[in-house]
Scaffold this motif. Structure first.
Motif, mmCIF file in Angstrom:
data_model
loop_
_atom_site.group_PDB
_atom_site.id
_atom_site.type_symbol
_atom_site.label_atom_id
_atom_site.label_comp_id
_atom_site.label_asym_id
_atom_site.label_seq_id
_atom_site.Cartn_x
_atom_site.Cartn_y
_atom_site.Cartn_z
ATOM 1 N N TYR A 73 33.339 25.721 -31.958
ATOM 2 C CA TYR A 73 32.821 24.349 -32.281
ATOM 3 C C TYR A 73 33.288 23.354 -31.120
ATOM 4 N N GLN A 78 33.808 19.128 -30.298
ATOM 5 C CA GLN A 78 34.117 17.844 -30.930
ATOM 6 C C GLN A 78 34.190 16.653 -29.582
ATOM 7 N N GLY A 123 35.214 10.706 -31.351
ATOM 8 C CA GLY A 123 35.056 9.920 -32.414
ATOM 9 C C GLY A 123 33.946 10.623 -33.322
ATOM 10 N N GLN A 124 33.858 12.029 -33.138
ATOM 11 C CA GLN A 124 32.580 12.653 -33.706
ATOM 12 C C GLN A 124 33.315 13.872 -34.353
ATOM 13 N N GLY A 125 32.787 14.156 -35.663
ATOM 14 C CA GLY A 125 33.154 15.442 -36.272
ATOM 15 C C GLY A 125 32.884 16.765 -35.425
ATOM 16 N N LEU A 126 33.179 17.833 -35.958
ATOM 17 C CA LEU A 126 32.983 19.097 -35.277
ATOM 18 C C LEU A 126 31.651 19.412 -35.502
ATOM 19 N N GLU A 186 36.039 18.179 -26.632
ATOM 20 C CA GLU A 186 36.980 19.166 -26.755
ATOM 21 C C GLU A 186 36.305 20.444 -27.544
#
Lengths: 114, 114
Positions: free
Chosen positions: A36, A38, A41-44, A88
């Motif tokens: 995944y 990320q 400020g965002q979701g995965l 990340e």
């Protein structure tokens, strides 16, 4: 219990360079493996997954990963990194048999230099 | 279409207070998950809801944590008597059914306990 290790906490590469992010897992059977990403400020977002079959899997955004049973690894690669890849990255494994419970590594932060 | 939404995006509270975090899954998704992302600890599974089945609460760290899902849609994660170690980003995900390959994550709620 299974575990996932991402040995590199932080990696810096230059734009256009190749990238490899490492992931090792500890699990008795053949796991379901995921990568995944990320962004701040965002979701995965799911990049790719491996369940069975061909050990080289292709994902979105030009990423690929190779499952190596002998090394208990599932490393993520990209031949040429773009500045927008700075984020990340998390490797995850299915909690064997639950079919829904993911165990994540602690993540690798990627910085891309211009 | 709309993705998973979470509210609030940020929450600052004082130690000992109760907090409620909300998750709106993607319409039609029967499975809903909560994860906690602590600094340097990666993501850890908290709880899983699937349809009308009893939830899997095995990841909840203490009895101060609880979650409910009303009408098979919106979910609320409640933390009672918050402690400083509860400070983290709480992520919600949903999937069409209880399968790990299709989890869609929300942007998270950042909880800070002073």
């Amino acid at each position: 219990a299974q575990s996932v290790t991402q040995p590199d906490i932080h990696i810096t590469v230059s734009e256009g360079a190749s990238l490899e992010l490492r992931c090792n897992y500890s699990y008795g059977a053949t796991p379901y493996l995921f990568w995944y990403v990320q962004s701040p400020g965002q979701g995965l977002q799911l990049l790719l997954k491996y369940f069975s079959g061909d050990t080289l899997v292709q994902g979105i955004k030009g990423f690929e990963a190779e499952f190596k049973r002998s090394q208990s690894s599932f490393n993520l690669r990209k031949p040429s990194v773009h500045w927008s890849d700075a984020a990340e990255y998390f490797c995850a494994v299915d909690d064997g048999g639950s079919n829904y419970k993911l165990t994540f590594g602690k993540g690798t932060l990627l910085t891309v230099n211009p | 279409g709309a993705g998973v939404s979470q509210s609030p995006s940020n929450k600052v509270t004082e130690k000992g207070k109760d907090v409620e975090l909300r998750c709106d899954p993607i319409s039609g998704h029967t499975a809903l998950y909560w994860y906690r992302q602590s600094l340097g600890q990666g993501l850890e599974f908290l709880i899983y809801f699937q349809g009308n089945s009893a939830p899997d609460k095995s990841g909840l760290p203490s009895d101060r944590f609880s979650a409910e899902r009303t009408g098979g849609s919106v979910s609320t994660l409640t933390i009672q008597r918050t402690q400083q170690e509860d400070s983290a980003v709480y992520l919600c995900a949903s999937s069409p059914q209880g399968s790990t390959d299709t989890q869609y994550f929300g942007p998270g709620t950042r909880l800070t306990v002073l």
